[in-house]
Scaffold this active site. Sequence first.
Site, PDB file in Angstrom:
ATOM      1  N   ARG A  33       0.812  -1.240   0.000  1.00  0.00           N
ATOM      2  CA  ARG A  33       0.000   0.000   0.000  1.00  0.00           C
ATOM      3  C   ARG A  33       0.839   1.281   0.000  1.00  0.00           C
ATOM      4  NH1 ARG A  33      -3.077  -3.306   3.457  1.00  0.00           N
ATOM      5  NH2 ARG A  33      -4.757  -4.241   2.262  1.00  0.00           N
ATOM      6  N   LYS A  37       2.740  11.148 -11.839  1.00  0.00           N
ATOM      7  CA  LYS A  37       1.880  10.237 -12.611  1.00  0.00           C
ATOM      8  C   LYS A  37       2.647   8.944 -12.840  1.00  0.00           C
ATOM      9  CE  LYS A  37      -1.243  13.232 -15.171  1.00  0.00           C
ATOM     10  NZ  LYS A  37      -1.667  13.684 -16.502  1.00  0.00           N
ATOM     11  N   GLU A  96       8.653  17.191 -25.810  1.00  0.00           N
ATOM     12  CA  GLU A  96       8.003  17.609 -24.550  1.00  0.00           C
ATOM     13  C   GLU A  96       8.525  18.977 -24.107  1.00  0.00           C
ATOM     14  OE1 GLU A  96       5.465  15.997 -23.335  1.00  0.00           O
ATOM     15  OE2 GLU A  96       5.740  13.821 -23.457  1.00  0.00           O
ATOM     16  N   LYS A 117       6.859  22.701 -15.377  1.00  0.00           N
ATOM     17  CA  LYS A 117       5.989  21.582 -14.977  1.00  0.00           C
ATOM     18  C   LYS A 117       5.686  21.635 -13.487  1.00  0.00           C
ATOM     19  CE  LYS A 117       4.796  16.815 -15.201  1.00  0.00           C
ATOM     20  NZ  LYS A 117       4.887  15.519 -15.833  1.00  0.00           N
ATOM     21  N   GLU A 153      -4.923  16.777 -11.358  1.00  0.00           N
ATOM     22  CA  GLU A 153      -5.538  17.101 -12.647  1.00  0.00           C
ATOM     23  C   GLU A 153      -7.043  17.367 -12.538  1.00  0.00           C
ATOM     24  OE1 GLU A 153      -3.511  15.253 -15.958  1.00  0.00           O
ATOM     25  OE2 GLU A 153      -5.409  15.153 -17.030  1.00  0.00           O
ATOM     26  N   ARG A 171      -3.820  21.113 -14.733  1.00  0.00           N
ATOM     27  CA  ARG A 171      -2.773  20.147 -15.081  1.00  0.00           C
ATOM     28  C   ARG A 171      -3.023  19.494 -16.443  1.00  0.00           C
ATOM     29  NH1 ARG A 171       0.531  15.631 -11.567  1.00  0.00           N
ATOM     30  NH2 ARG A 171       1.698  14.867 -13.369  1.00  0.00           N
ATOM     31  N   ASN A 187      -1.111  17.992 -21.133  1.00  0.00           N
ATOM     32  CA  ASN A 187      -1.432  16.983 -22.141  1.00  0.00           C
ATOM     33  C   ASN A 187      -1.561  17.565 -23.538  1.00  0.00           C
ATOM     34  OD1 ASN A 187      -1.635  14.268 -21.164  1.00  0.00           O
ATOM     35  ND2 ASN A 187      -3.143  15.081 -19.736  1.00  0.00           N
ATOM     36  N   HIS A 228      -1.210  15.384 -26.555  1.00  0.00           N
ATOM     37  CA  HIS A 228      -1.222  13.987 -26.108  1.00  0.00           C
ATOM     38  C   HIS A 228      -2.467  13.211 -26.512  1.00  0.00           C
ATOM     39  CE1 HIS A 228       2.287  15.218 -23.907  1.00  0.00           C
ATOM     40  NE2 HIS A 228       2.418  14.051 -23.314  1.00  0.00           N
ATOM     41  N   HIS A 272      -1.442   9.946 -28.028  1.00  0.00           N
ATOM     42  CA  HIS A 272      -1.761   8.625 -27.451  1.00  0.00           C
ATOM     43  C   HIS A 272      -2.522   7.780 -28.468  1.00  0.00           C
ATOM     44  CE1 HIS A 272      -1.392  10.006 -22.949  1.00  0.00           C
ATOM     45  NE2 HIS A 272      -0.227   9.806 -23.525  1.00  0.00           N
ATOM     46  N   HIS A 310       7.033   7.830 -27.854  1.00  0.00           N
ATOM     47  CA  HIS A 310       6.043   8.711 -27.222  1.00  0.00           C
ATOM     48  C   HIS A 310       6.262  10.170 -27.667  1.00  0.00           C
ATOM     49  CE1 HIS A 310       3.351  10.354 -24.195  1.00  0.00           C
ATOM     50  NE2 HIS A 310       4.323  11.155 -23.791  1.00  0.00           N
TER      51      HIS A 310
HETATM   52  P1  NAD Z   1      11.898   4.938 -22.550  1.00  0.00           P
HETATM   53  O1  NAD Z   1      11.756   4.828 -21.106  1.00  0.00           O
HETATM   54  O2  NAD Z   1      11.385   3.823 -23.400  1.00  0.00           O
HETATM   55  O3  NAD Z   1      13.427   5.218 -22.901  1.00  0.00           O
HETATM   56  C1  NAD Z   1      13.802   5.354 -24.242  1.00  0.00           C
HETATM   57  C2  NAD Z   1      14.951   4.396 -24.599  1.00  0.00           C
HETATM   58  O4  NAD Z   1      16.159   4.925 -24.125  1.00  0.00           O
HETATM   59  C3  NAD Z   1      14.819   3.011 -24.014  1.00  0.00           C
HETATM   60  O5  NAD Z   1      15.283   2.083 -24.951  1.00  0.00           O
HETATM   61  C4  NAD Z   1      15.744   3.070 -22.811  1.00  0.00           C
HETATM   62  O6  NAD Z   1      16.223   1.812 -22.423  1.00  0.00           O
HETATM   63  C5  NAD Z   1      16.849   3.936 -23.354  1.00  0.00           C
HETATM   64  N1  NAD Z   1      17.636   4.669 -22.395  1.00  0.00           N
HETATM   65  C6  NAD Z   1      17.231   5.238 -21.243  1.00  0.00           C
HETATM   66  N2  NAD Z   1      18.204   5.989 -20.737  1.00  0.00           N
HETATM   67  C7  NAD Z   1      19.260   5.871 -21.548  1.00  0.00           C
HETATM   68  C8  NAD Z   1      20.561   6.422 -21.561  1.00  0.00           C
HETATM   69  N3  NAD Z   1      20.948   7.303 -20.653  1.00  0.00           N
HETATM   70  N4  NAD Z   1      21.411   6.061 -22.551  1.00  0.00           N
HETATM   71  C9  NAD Z   1      20.995   5.193 -23.523  1.00  0.00           C
HETATM   72  N5  NAD Z   1      19.775   4.670 -23.594  1.00  0.00           N
HETATM   73  C10 NAD Z   1      18.913   5.009 -22.614  1.00  0.00           C
HETATM   74  O7  NAD Z   1      11.164   6.255 -23.104  1.00  0.00           O
HETATM   75  P2  NAD Z   1      11.068   7.736 -22.552  1.00  0.00           P
HETATM   76  O8  NAD Z   1      10.960   8.580 -23.752  1.00  0.00           O
HETATM   77  O9  NAD Z   1      12.072   8.040 -21.551  1.00  0.00           O
HETATM   78  O10 NAD Z   1       9.665   7.729 -21.786  1.00  0.00           O
HETATM   79  C11 NAD Z   1       8.464   7.478 -22.475  1.00  0.00           C
HETATM   80  C12 NAD Z   1       7.454   6.958 -21.487  1.00  0.00           C
HETATM   81  O11 NAD Z   1       7.195   7.953 -20.501  1.00  0.00           O
HETATM   82  C13 NAD Z   1       6.128   6.608 -22.097  1.00  0.00           C
HETATM   83  O12 NAD Z   1       5.683   5.383 -21.599  1.00  0.00           O
HETATM   84  C14 NAD Z   1       5.224   7.724 -21.645  1.00  0.00           C
HETATM   85  O13 NAD Z   1       3.878   7.334 -21.540  1.00  0.00           O
HETATM   86  C15 NAD Z   1       5.797   8.066 -20.318  1.00  0.00           C
HETATM   87  N6  NAD Z   1       5.510   9.429 -19.872  1.00  0.00           N
HETATM   88  C16 NAD Z   1       5.038   9.584 -18.613  1.00  0.00           C
HETATM   89  C17 NAD Z   1       4.801  10.851 -18.133  1.00  0.00           C
HETATM   90  C18 NAD Z   1       4.361  11.036 -16.705  1.00  0.00           C
HETATM   91  O14 NAD Z   1       3.989  12.148 -16.342  1.00  0.00           O
HETATM   92  N7  NAD Z   1       4.422  10.006 -15.897  1.00  0.00           N
HETATM   93  C19 NAD Z   1       5.039  11.971 -18.939  1.00  0.00           C
HETATM   94  C20 NAD Z   1       5.531  11.769 -20.220  1.00  0.00           C
HETATM   95  C21 NAD Z   1       5.766  10.486 -20.678  1.00  0.00           C
HETATM   96  N1  GLY Z   2       2.724  14.481 -18.719  1.00  0.00           N
HETATM   97  C1  GLY Z   2       1.471  14.973 -18.240  1.00  0.00           C
HETATM   98  C2  GLY Z   2       1.424  15.211 -16.767  1.00  0.00           C
HETATM   99  O1  GLY Z   2       2.367  14.957 -16.060  1.00  0.00           O
HETATM  100  O2  GLY Z   2       0.432  15.652 -16.288  1.00  0.00           O
END
Ligand code: NAD
Ligand code: GLY
Length: 364
Positions: free
Chosen positions: A122, A144, A186, A228, A238, A242, A246, A249, A253, A266
């Site tokens: 939890r 998030k 972003e 942010k 949100e 907030r 998006n 997005h 998405h 993404h």
């Molecule tokens: P990812 O986590 O898939 O990383 C991209 C690639 O880079 C992967 O292959 C990873 O292994 C590699 N990698 C990571 N760090 C590295 C480094 N330093 N050197 C070499 N390779 C490296 O993708 P991302 O773009 O980081 O994140 C996308 C994800 O984030 C999506 O799932 C998206 O939905 C999510 N997201 C979440 C929020 C939130 O608010 N929580 C906001 C935006 C995006």
């Molecule tokens: N990436 C959208 C949020 O964090 O609200």
Amino acid sequence: MSGDVQELRVDLGDRAYPIYIGTGLIGEPAYLRKHIQGTQVLVVTNTTVAPLYLAPVVESLAGYEVQAVELPDGERYKTVEVWSEIFTRLLEARFGRRCTVIALGGGVVGDMAGFAAACYQRGVRFIQIPTTLLSQVDSSVGGKTGVNHPLGKNMVGAFYQPQCVIADTGSLATLDDRQLAAGIAEVIKYGLIDDPDFFTWLEQNMQRLKARDGAALAYAIERSCADKARVVAADEREAGRRALLNLGHTFGHAIETATGYGCWLHGEAVAAGLCMAARLSLRLGWLEETQARRIEELIQRAGLPVKPPQGMRPERFLELMAVDKKVLDGRLRLVLLKGLGQAVVTEEFDLQVLEKVLDEYGAS
Ligand code: NAD
Ligand code: GLY
């Protein structure tokens, strides 16, 4: 040893936390250790990031009982099934409520590890060490967390804030150009939401970002995180403002889900989504032609797509956009632009204009 470190704050009362930004922070114990409670630490990472950065993190945790779990790499593994491997490791290691989960990797690892920390017994402590540009400017900040479902992106998750975010800009040196560009999408988003001066700065400095100029990257990360953090502090869960984060997005998405998670990154899907939001805003008469063109040009200069994938039909868009989390009482809400740096969340748009814009893309 790390050089200059910037410290920002996400102001959330008793859940407020720092974001540390600097080079050489991975492996630097000072920032990490003060946010850990108890003696047990699980580092969640993936098979790509582990060989690069796991060892220095583990070394900086000398004296703790440290476990690591390496998830398969990729958006297509951001599933409930893979996520549950984190619990298996925690339970096998007999980790209790006072353990700390550290996410070491990009947004996929961060979202999954955070959601696991929110649910394990939890809720246990959680620390973000983002290693992609996208995760440093966006996903690690704001709480998030979650996983994808075959029927919708990020549809299962929780709001769960970390104890701190440690963004080592030095880790971007190993990131490939395509992933760097995805993160820039972003960054551009923040300029468009409510920071027009930053948008202008990006127009003037895109070449430096693409060339990985350290000072330019650090500035872009700090400004994005500050933008942010301000929005999150005002509306953590949100209820309203907030949703501006998006921008791009809802279209993005839909692209990610339609193409199969991981085919379009993404950030690439968000880039096309930003252009689509701009084009719709233009057709609604809310944005000037020159402004829409500036957005497309900047996104193109970042090396990002300005259109959705060829062959993605308007009906498919509408079907997927209908499961967006911003849908309220069955009404689609979108983040659109009333100017550069003037994003609005609205359901006050003519659906026929949206259909026309989707048709234009379908035909182009
Ligand atoms: P990812 O986590 O898939 O990383 C991209 C690639 O880079 C992967 O292959 C990873 O292994 C590699 N990698 C990571 N760090 C590295 C480094 N330093 N050197 C070499 N390779 C490296 O993708 P991302 O773009 O980081 O994140 C996308 C994800 O984030 C999506 O799932 C998206 O939905 C999510 N997201 C979440 C929020 C939130 O608010 N929580 C906001 C935006 C995006
Ligand atoms: N990436 C959208 C949020 O964090 O609200």
